[in-house]
Structures are given as structure tokens and as C-alpha cells.
Scaffold this active site. Structure first.
Site, short mmCIF file in Angstrom:
data_model
loop_
_atom_site.label_atom_id
_atom_site.label_comp_id
_atom_site.label_asym_id
_atom_site.label_seq_id
_atom_site.Cartn_x
_atom_site.Cartn_y
_atom_site.Cartn_z
N HIS A 41 0.83 -1.22 0.00
CA HIS A 41 0.00 0.00 0.00
C HIS A 41 0.86 1.27 0.00
O HIS A 41 0.39 2.33 -0.38
CB HIS A 41 -1.03 -0.01 1.14
CG HIS A 41 -0.52 0.39 2.48
ND1 HIS A 41 -0.23 -0.51 3.48
CD2 HIS A 41 -0.24 1.61 3.00
CE1 HIS A 41 0.19 0.15 4.55
NE2 HIS A 41 0.20 1.44 4.29
N ASP A 91 -0.83 -7.24 1.19
CA ASP A 91 -0.10 -5.97 1.38
C ASP A 91 1.39 -6.23 1.57
O ASP A 91 1.94 -6.10 2.67
CB ASP A 91 -0.71 -5.24 2.59
CG ASP A 91 -0.29 -3.78 2.65
OD1 ASP A 91 0.35 -3.31 1.69
OD2 ASP A 91 -0.61 -3.13 3.66
N GLY A 188 3.29 5.70 9.51
CA GLY A 188 4.72 5.86 9.28
C GLY A 188 5.52 4.60 9.60
O GLY A 188 6.68 4.49 9.22
N SER A 190 4.26 1.64 8.65
CA SER A 190 3.85 0.70 7.61
C SER A 190 5.04 0.17 6.84
O SER A 190 5.96 0.92 6.51
CB SER A 190 2.94 1.39 6.61
OG SER A 190 1.66 1.48 7.11
C1 4AZ Z 1 -0.80 3.59 8.98
O1 4AZ Z 1 -1.58 4.52 8.79
C2 4AZ Z 1 -1.05 2.64 10.09
N1 4AZ Z 1 -2.12 0.48 14.45
C3 4AZ Z 1 -0.16 1.61 10.33
C4 4AZ Z 1 -0.39 0.72 11.35
C5 4AZ Z 1 -1.51 0.85 12.14
C6 4AZ Z 1 -2.41 1.87 11.90
C7 4AZ Z 1 -2.18 2.76 10.88
C8 4AZ Z 1 -1.73 -0.13 13.24
O2 4AZ Z 1 0.19 3.45 8.27
#
Ligand code: 4AZ
Length: 245
Positions: A41, A91, A188, A190
Site C-alpha cells: 500500500h 499488502d 509511518g 507501515s
Molecule cells: C498507517 O496509517 C497505520 N495500528 C499503520 C499501522 C496501524 C495503523 C495505521 C496499526 O500506516
């Protein structure tokens, strides 16, 4: 990372910082000399390869040091079933680093790949694994400058599939982790690793993918289940697959 602590420099030597375009950022994990895995993503806008930088050996956000190495991207590859219309499914993305003088990564005390699990590897419910990243430390917060780490426990899948948790949004290609809020990945983070240890060896078990908010009770973080993608990873990076039993 919410509820974490600053890591010791060099304690997550597979951690990659991925800068995309002018302002996008994701984590990633080095799995071999020329390949980093991250979350698909993060790449769903199909960014130009020339606009992506992968920094290894980084400790402080946006900061190079004698321990960092910066790579351009030769290519990035989505699994066949990834769709931008449903970017929380499948993902995972594989990023091929550009070689510099005939090679990609030269191992150092600050840069080395993590082990991939084999496809039958599992860790038990409530097992404590580690997440790391430079993402927000509060749901409405800011990124952190030094790499943060935290321990999270694997959430039983049946629990994560309860209607008051995520219901059918969570699939068998996902792992949930974080039991009662507080400690969680956040914006951030991710693409970064959920690393689980066995006999002092760390394995890449999950990839930070999604979640409702950060650190909310009954809303664990959701991670791509890497063991489900081992055959695909082997085929793309041309690693010899392990003979199946
Ligand atoms: C994000 O927005 C995101 N709590 C990544 C992980 C989580 C929530 C949002 C998990 O990249």
C-alpha cells in the site's frame, strides 16, 4: 510506534527507511543482499522508481551517518493478487535495490538481512515479538527521530476476527498483534517488520499493514502474514525454495 522505547543503534540491522517522492515514508526489511520487503500500500500510487530512496543502517530519521548506505531502486514488484482497490489484501511488495560497483548490500555491524521463516513456521498465540519504526508515537502525534522498538504479543486469530474487533476484514493472510492497546504500530511504521525470535534468531513474521487508529483497546495492529508469501518471494528473488515435505 506507540508505547515503545528508543532502540540501541545497530539492534535492528535489517530495518530499512524508504523515502518515496517528496514526503511519503515507509519502513521496510532487508531480506537478502539486493531485496527489501515492505507494504504494497506504500507503493499503490505507482511512484517513479527514480523518486524512491532506500536507506539502510539508519538510526535517526532523515539522517545519514557513516553507518548508513543509501540505495536507488531497480524495480518493485507486487504479488499478482494485489489491487489498489483493496490495498489491505496481499499488502506486500518486493523492492530490488540498485547495485553499486557490482553489488548491493555489503554487510556491516549496522546492516544485515533478517531470516525469512519457512512457510510452515508458526509462533504461538500471545508470543512476544518485536516491532520497530520511525512512525507516530501517538495516534494524533508525530514521527520519532530515533528508531523506536516495542514488544507486542500475537493476538489469537479467532479473537481478531470477532465482530467487535475486525470481523471479516481480517483474513488468513493477516496476523494481528497487540493485546490490550497501548503498544502498537502507527502511521509511518507501515512496511516495517514484525520480527519474532526463535533460539536467538529473528524471523520476519509480519509486515506492518493496517489497523483502526493506534493503540486502541480491541483494535490490534494488523500485519501481512509473511509465511503465506514465501513461495512468491522465493520465485521473485530466485532463492532456492526449500523442498516441501
Ligand atoms: C498507517 O496509517 C497505520 N495500528 C499503520 C499501522 C496501524 C495503523 C495505521 C496499526 O500506516
Amino acid at each position: 510506534i506507540m508505547g515503545g522505547t528508543s532502540s540501541l543503534e545497530g539492534s535492528h540491522p535489517w530495518m530499512a527507511a524508504i523515502y518515496i517522492g517528496q514526503s511519503d515514508f515507509c519502513g521496510g526489511t532487508l531480506i537478502s543482499s539486493c531485496w527489501v520487503v515492505s507494504a504494497a500500500h506504500c507503493f499503490f500510487s505507482n511512484p517513479l522508481k527514480s523518486q524512491i530512496r532506500v536507506v539502510l543502517g539508519q538510526h535517526s530519521f532523515n539522517t545519514t551517518s557513516p553507518n548508513t548506505r543509501t540505495f536507488g531502486v531497480e524495480d518493485y514488484i507486487f504479488p499478482r493478487h494485489f489491487s489498489v482497490f483493496n490495498p489491505t489484501l496481499h499488502d506486500i511488495v518486493l523492492i530490488k535495490l540498485k547495485k553499486q560497483d557490482g553489488r548491493c548490500v555489503k554487510k556491516t555491524p549496522f546492516i544485515r538481512p533478517i531470516c525469512l521463516p519457512d512457510k510452515s513456521m508458526t509462533f504461538p498465540d500471545y508470543y512476544c515479538c518485536t516491532i520497530s519504526g520511525w512512525g507516530h508515537t501517538q495516534e494524533k502525534g508525530m514521527g520519532y527521530s530515533t528508531l523506536q522498538e516495542a514488544g507486542v504479543r500475537l493476538t489469537p486469530h479467532d479473537n481478531c476476527k470477532k465482530p467487535e474487533v475486525y470481523g471479516n476484514h481480517v483474513t488468513s493472510d493477516m496476523i494481528c498483534a497487540g493485546i490490550n492497546g497501548c503498544v502498537d504500530a502507527c502511521q509511518g511504521d507501515s512496511g516495517g517488520p514484525l520480527a519474532c525470535g526463535r533460539n536467538d534468531v529473528s524471523f520476519l513474521y509480519g509486515i506492518v499493514s493496517w489497523g483502526e487508529g493506534c493503540g486502541r483497546s480491541n483494535k490490534p495492529g494488523v500485519y501481512t502474514k509473511v509465511v503465506n508469501y514465501i513461495d512468491w518471494i522465493d520465485s521473485v528473488i530466485k532463492r532456492k525454495p526449500k523442498p516441501s515435505p
